[in-house]
Design an enzyme around this catalytic site. Structure first.
Site, PDB file in Angstrom:
ATOM      1  N   THR A  68       0.850  -0.903   0.182  1.00 25.26           N
ATOM      2  CA  THR A  68       0.275   0.107   0.022  1.00 25.26           C
ATOM      3  C   THR A  68       0.947   1.722   0.221  1.00 25.26           C
ATOM      4  O   THR A  68       2.859   1.315  -0.579  1.00 25.26           O
ATOM      5  CB  THR A  68      -1.131  -0.242   0.993  1.00 25.26           C
ATOM      6  OG1 THR A  68      -2.166   0.923   1.064  1.00 25.26           O
ATOM      7  CG2 THR A  68      -0.421  -0.514   3.099  1.00 25.26           C
ATOM      8  N   LYS A  72       3.024   1.183  -3.867  1.00 25.65           N
ATOM      9  CA  LYS A  72       2.771   0.348  -4.859  1.00 25.65           C
ATOM     10  C   LYS A  72       3.380   0.664  -6.848  1.00 25.65           C
ATOM     11  O   LYS A  72       3.764  -0.546  -6.905  1.00 25.65           O
ATOM     12  CB  LYS A  72       1.207   1.085  -5.276  1.00 25.65           C
ATOM     13  CG  LYS A  72       0.335   0.133  -4.282  1.00 25.65           C
ATOM     14  CD  LYS A  72      -1.020   0.437  -4.876  1.00 25.65           C
ATOM     15  CE  LYS A  72      -1.670   0.511  -3.674  1.00 25.65           C
ATOM     16  NZ  LYS A  72      -3.392   1.221  -3.971  1.00 25.65           N
ATOM     17  N   ASN A  93      -0.600  -3.967  -6.140  1.00 28.03           N
ATOM     18  CA  ASN A  93      -0.615  -3.569  -4.914  1.00 28.03           C
ATOM     19  C   ASN A  93      -0.953  -5.816  -4.293  1.00 28.03           C
ATOM     20  O   ASN A  93      -1.034  -5.451  -3.140  1.00 28.03           O
ATOM     21  CB  ASN A  93      -2.280  -3.301  -4.858  1.00 28.03           C
ATOM     22  CG  ASN A  93      -2.898  -4.514  -5.101  1.00 28.03           C
ATOM     23  OD1 ASN A  93      -2.819  -5.652  -5.618  1.00 28.03           O
ATOM     24  ND2 ASN A  93      -4.677  -4.625  -4.511  1.00 28.03           N
ATOM     25  N   ASP A 109      -6.590  -3.865  -7.254  1.00 28.07           N
ATOM     26  CA  ASP A 109      -7.641  -2.633  -7.167  1.00 28.07           C
ATOM     27  C   ASP A 109      -9.008  -2.500  -8.090  1.00 28.07           C
ATOM     28  O   ASP A 109     -10.200  -2.211  -7.582  1.00 28.07           O
ATOM     29  CB  ASP A 109      -6.578  -1.163  -7.305  1.00 28.07           C
ATOM     30  CG  ASP A 109      -5.953  -1.677  -5.586  1.00 28.07           C
ATOM     31  OD1 ASP A 109      -6.276  -1.564  -4.513  1.00 28.07           O
ATOM     32  OD2 ASP A 109      -4.602  -1.206  -5.762  1.00 28.07           O
ATOM     33  N   GLY A 134      -5.111   9.810 -11.700  1.00 24.60           N
ATOM     34  CA  GLY A 134      -3.848   9.640 -10.867  1.00 24.60           C
ATOM     35  C   GLY A 134      -3.860   7.828 -10.753  1.00 24.60           C
ATOM     36  O   GLY A 134      -4.440   7.680 -11.741  1.00 24.60           O
ATOM     37  N   GLY A 135      -3.034   7.623  -9.638  1.00 31.16           N
ATOM     38  CA  GLY A 135      -2.897   6.634  -9.718  1.00 31.16           C
ATOM     39  C   GLY A 135      -3.809   5.039  -9.405  1.00 31.16           C
ATOM     40  O   GLY A 135      -4.443   4.057  -9.811  1.00 31.16           O
ATOM     41  N   TYR A 223     -13.674   6.705   1.382  1.00 34.17           N
ATOM     42  CA  TYR A 223     -14.889   5.718   2.254  1.00 34.17           C
ATOM     43  C   TYR A 223     -14.772   6.334   3.467  1.00 34.17           C
ATOM     44  O   TYR A 223     -13.324   6.835   3.775  1.00 34.17           O
ATOM     45  CB  TYR A 223     -15.013   4.393   2.367  1.00 34.17           C
ATOM     46  CG  TYR A 223     -14.141   3.619   2.960  1.00 34.17           C
ATOM     47  CD1 TYR A 223     -12.678   3.372   2.241  1.00 34.17           C
ATOM     48  CD2 TYR A 223     -13.367   3.414   4.203  1.00 34.17           C
ATOM     49  CE1 TYR A 223     -11.316   2.855   2.711  1.00 34.17           C
ATOM     50  CE2 TYR A 223     -12.426   3.146   4.909  1.00 34.17           C
ATOM     51  CZ  TYR A 223     -11.713   2.600   3.476  1.00 34.17           C
ATOM     52  OH  TYR A 223     -10.725   2.231   4.894  1.00 34.17           O
ATOM     53  N   GLY A 245     -16.332   3.602  -0.977  1.00 34.45           N
ATOM     54  CA  GLY A 245     -15.018   2.140  -1.347  1.00 34.45           C
ATOM     55  C   GLY A 245     -14.551   1.170  -0.315  1.00 34.45           C
ATOM     56  O   GLY A 245     -14.003   1.156  -0.539  1.00 34.45           O
TER      57      GLY A 245
HETATM   58  P1  ATR Z   1      -4.388   8.430  -6.077  1.00 39.94           P
HETATM   59  O1  ATR Z   1      -2.802   7.377  -6.311  1.00 39.94           O
HETATM   60  O2  ATR Z   1      -4.858   8.431  -4.786  1.00 39.94           O
HETATM   61  O3  ATR Z   1      -4.743   8.819  -7.517  1.00 39.94           O
HETATM   62  P2  ATR Z   1      -2.661  10.849  -7.209  1.00 39.94           P
HETATM   63  O4  ATR Z   1      -1.949  10.012  -7.910  1.00 39.94           O
HETATM   64  O5  ATR Z   1      -1.737  11.758  -6.062  1.00 39.94           O
HETATM   65  O6  ATR Z   1      -3.085   9.902  -5.741  1.00 39.94           O
HETATM   66  O7  ATR Z   1      -3.964  11.349  -8.094  1.00 39.94           O
HETATM   67  C1  ATR Z   1      -4.620  12.307  -7.184  1.00 39.94           C
HETATM   68  C2  ATR Z   1      -5.610  13.030  -7.909  1.00 39.94           C
HETATM   69  O8  ATR Z   1      -6.910  13.474  -7.633  1.00 39.94           O
HETATM   70  C3  ATR Z   1      -5.593  13.590  -9.212  1.00 39.94           C
HETATM   71  O9  ATR Z   1      -6.089  12.861 -10.551  1.00 39.94           O
HETATM   72  C4  ATR Z   1      -5.572  14.430  -8.740  1.00 39.94           C
HETATM   73  O10 ATR Z   1      -5.712  15.329 -10.190  1.00 39.94           O
HETATM   74  P3  ATR Z   1      -4.304  16.321 -10.391  1.00 39.94           P
HETATM   75  O11 ATR Z   1      -3.606  15.052 -11.358  1.00 39.94           O
HETATM   76  O12 ATR Z   1      -4.526  17.598 -11.458  1.00 39.94           O
HETATM   77  O13 ATR Z   1      -3.174  16.951  -9.844  1.00 39.94           O
HETATM   78  C5  ATR Z   1      -6.834  14.774  -8.606  1.00 39.94           C
HETATM   79  N1  ATR Z   1      -7.355  15.450  -7.242  1.00 39.94           N
HETATM   80  C6  ATR Z   1      -6.605  15.689  -5.805  1.00 39.94           C
HETATM   81  N2  ATR Z   1      -7.347  17.096  -5.616  1.00 39.94           N
HETATM   82  C7  ATR Z   1      -7.874  17.224  -5.909  1.00 39.94           C
HETATM   83  C8  ATR Z   1      -9.068  18.524  -6.015  1.00 39.94           C
HETATM   84  N3  ATR Z   1      -9.036  19.438  -4.466  1.00 39.94           N
HETATM   85  N4  ATR Z   1      -9.998  18.807  -6.783  1.00 39.94           N
HETATM   86  C9  ATR Z   1      -9.680  17.791  -7.752  1.00 39.94           C
HETATM   87  N5  ATR Z   1      -8.891  17.043  -7.995  1.00 39.94           N
HETATM   88  C10 ATR Z   1      -8.045  16.832  -6.434  1.00 39.94           C
END
Ligand code: ATR
Length: 278
Positions: A68, A72, A93, A109, A134-135, A223, A245
């Site tokens: 986690t 990952k 994961n 996942d 994102g991921g 969640y 989730g």
């Molecule tokens: P994860 O592994 O949880 O996906 P991540 O790779 O950091 O974490 O991705 C976070 C996602 O949430 C991204 O899509 C991010 O948008 P950006 O690509 O523009 O950074 C999105 N995100 C995070 N905070 C946000 C917010 N306040 N409003 C809209 N999107 C948000």
């Protein structure tokens, strides 16, 4: 080092619910040879010590691990053999020790999400709006496409990241994929999934209420005890089926448990039990 045969590795790890979930799964098969010696624990890896931690775990008799935050992607880079869904996710994961002593890297996942969504609605032929790039979003795209939706639209705050993900997946699927900015999200969707971390900061997404209007199911990968900001937004916009989730968490664990033991646990009672503990 732990005596467990299975672990979840992360940093931090104290909060992890995975040991509770896997113990509940194993209890469903008490006496079955496939769970003989099944003991699942938490393992805190130093931020710069993931690889050494996995090696020590294997040397101490470890047979499988969940990985986690924040490891990952590191697990993905360091695992020699990857499942197709781990390759597509760009993240691992779940690790399974192979007979030659090497690790297989998988990612459960997306399968966990899909299984949870299917408990509520069919995905085949549906129009999906996936929020985030994102991921978490990347990890669910291949399993979602395997359900043969009519289309998948990916919206993200940073448009270029959505574009890059679509460019990665579109060559391998006939299903129409589209990238857009939040403000430009238009059209009708049956399933809307929040894979952003915006809810963590208590924030809502700048998406018009009209986008939610025909949606049959709003799903938040986040969640908690309280309703998430995204599901509150969906409720106020009139979406009747709203799911968080927790089921994805239990579902990804069920997929990992199946990989390790060959057994398919009953998810529903474990999910009810986890919900009661929130
Ligand atoms: P994860 O592994 O949880 O996906 P991540 O790779 O950091 O974490 O991705 C976070 C996602 O949430 C991204 O899509 C991010 O948008 P950006 O690509 O523009 O950074 C999105 N995100 C995070 N905070 C946000 C917010 N306040 N409003 C809209 N999107 C948000």
């Amino acid at each position: 080092m732990t005596q467990a045969t299975y672990v979840v590795i992360g940093n931090p790890i104290a909060h992890s619910k995975s040991p509770l979930i896997h113990a509940a799964f194993a209890a469903q098969f008490a006496g079955h040879p496939a769970v003989a010696g099944f003991l699942y624990d938490k393992l805190l890896a130093p931020m710069d010590g993931f690889v050494a931690c996995v090696a020590q775990f294997a040397a101490a008799g470890g047979r499988g691990a969940n990985v986690t935050v924040p490891f990952k992607e590191e697990a993905f880079r360091l695992t020699e053999t990857l499942s197709e869904r781990a390759q597509a996710a760009g993240a691992v994961n779940t690790l399974q020790l192979q007979s030659d002593g090497s690790w297989l890297g998988d990612n459960t996942d997306g399968a966990g999400l899909v299984a949870d969504v299917l408990r509520h609605i069919d995905i085949q032929g549906k129009r999906i709006l996936l929020l985030g790039a994102g991921g978490a979003a990347r990890g669910v795209i291949l399993p979602l496409l395997a359900q043969e939706p009519a289309s998948l639209t990916l919206a993200n705050r940073t448009f270029g990241k959505a574009q890059a993900l679509i460019a990665h997946f579109q060559p391998n699927t006939p299903i129409p994929l589209q990238a857009c900015e939040f403000a430009a999200v238009a059209g009708q969707f049956d399933l809307i999934i929040n894979a952003t971390s915006a809810s963590l900061g208590g924030e809502r997404l700048p998406i018009a209420d009209s986008v939610f209007a025909p949606v049959a199911l709003a799903y938040d990968m986040m969640y908690g005890k309280a309703e998430t900001p995204f599901l509150a937004q969906a409720r106020e916009a009139g979406v009747t089926q709203r799911v968080d989730g927790l089921g994805m968490l239990v579902g990804q664990a069920a997929e990992a448990f199946h990989l390790w033991t060959g057994l398919r646990p009953d998810v529903a009672p474990v999910l009810d039990w986890m919900r009661a503990q929130l």
